[in-house]
Design a protein around this motif. Structure first.
Motif: not given
Length: 173
Positions: A8-9, A12, A16, A55, A58-59, A61-63, A66
């Motif tokens: 997942k990281s 992300v 990003a 995608y 949630t991924l 949103r996280r990206a 950043q």
């Protein structure tokens, strides 16, 4: 870290990177499309040089969190819900909007433009639709060249008409 968190990281980080590199990013709701229509849309996107991906929200949103700046702040729980796909335009900032608008015209009520970021500015659906109406770079260059050519062509036709008139007067005399 567990394998799932590492994967997942990585996703992300990929998202990003795409968000930062892209000249335009447009989010669409694609829930009304058939497999054939999705395949057709993907091929149109590829031809236009646009990356079209699905995608997890949630991924994304996280990206987006950043990325520096306010443009991606709207990629939040309110707007980024449901089945979404993202079109990334790298070369031509208008290409994703143009392809999506053309697809929407051929397939009404199948996809919905949600939001986007074009050259660092947040766009809602109405702005994306108006962006899609901007002619392509090639069309604009052709119009500019036509505008530059017209006065010169008219001047040449005028000189030719004057020369013909003088020839006619000279032959009459």
């Amino acid at each position: 870290m567990s394998k799932a968190i590492e994967l997942k990281s990585a996703v992300v980080a990929e998202i990003a990177e795409k968000l930062e590199k892209a000249a335009s990013v447009i989010v669409v709701d694609y829930k009304g499309l058939t497999v054939e229509q999705v395949t057709d849309l993907r091929s149109q996107m590829r031809e236009a040089g646009v990356d079209y991906k699905v995608y997890k929200n949630t991924l994304v949103r996280r990206a987006a969190s950043q990325i520096e700046g306010e443009a991606f702040a709207n990629f939040n729980d309110e707007l980024l819900v449901g089945p979404n796909a993202i079109a990334f335009g790298y070369e031509d900032a208008v290409a994703p909007a143009r392809v999506l608008k053309a697809f929407m015209d051929k397939n009404p009520n199948k996809i919905t433009l949600k939001m986007g970021v074009v050259e660092g500015e947040f766009y809602d659906e109405a702005k994306i639709v108006s962006l899609a109406s901007i002619p392509s770079r090639e069309e604009l260059i052709a119009k500019l060249l036509g505008s530059l050519k017209a006065p010169m062509s008219n001047f040449v036709y005028l000189l030719d008409a004057v020369a013909k008139k003088q020839d006619e007067e000279a032959t009459e005399a």
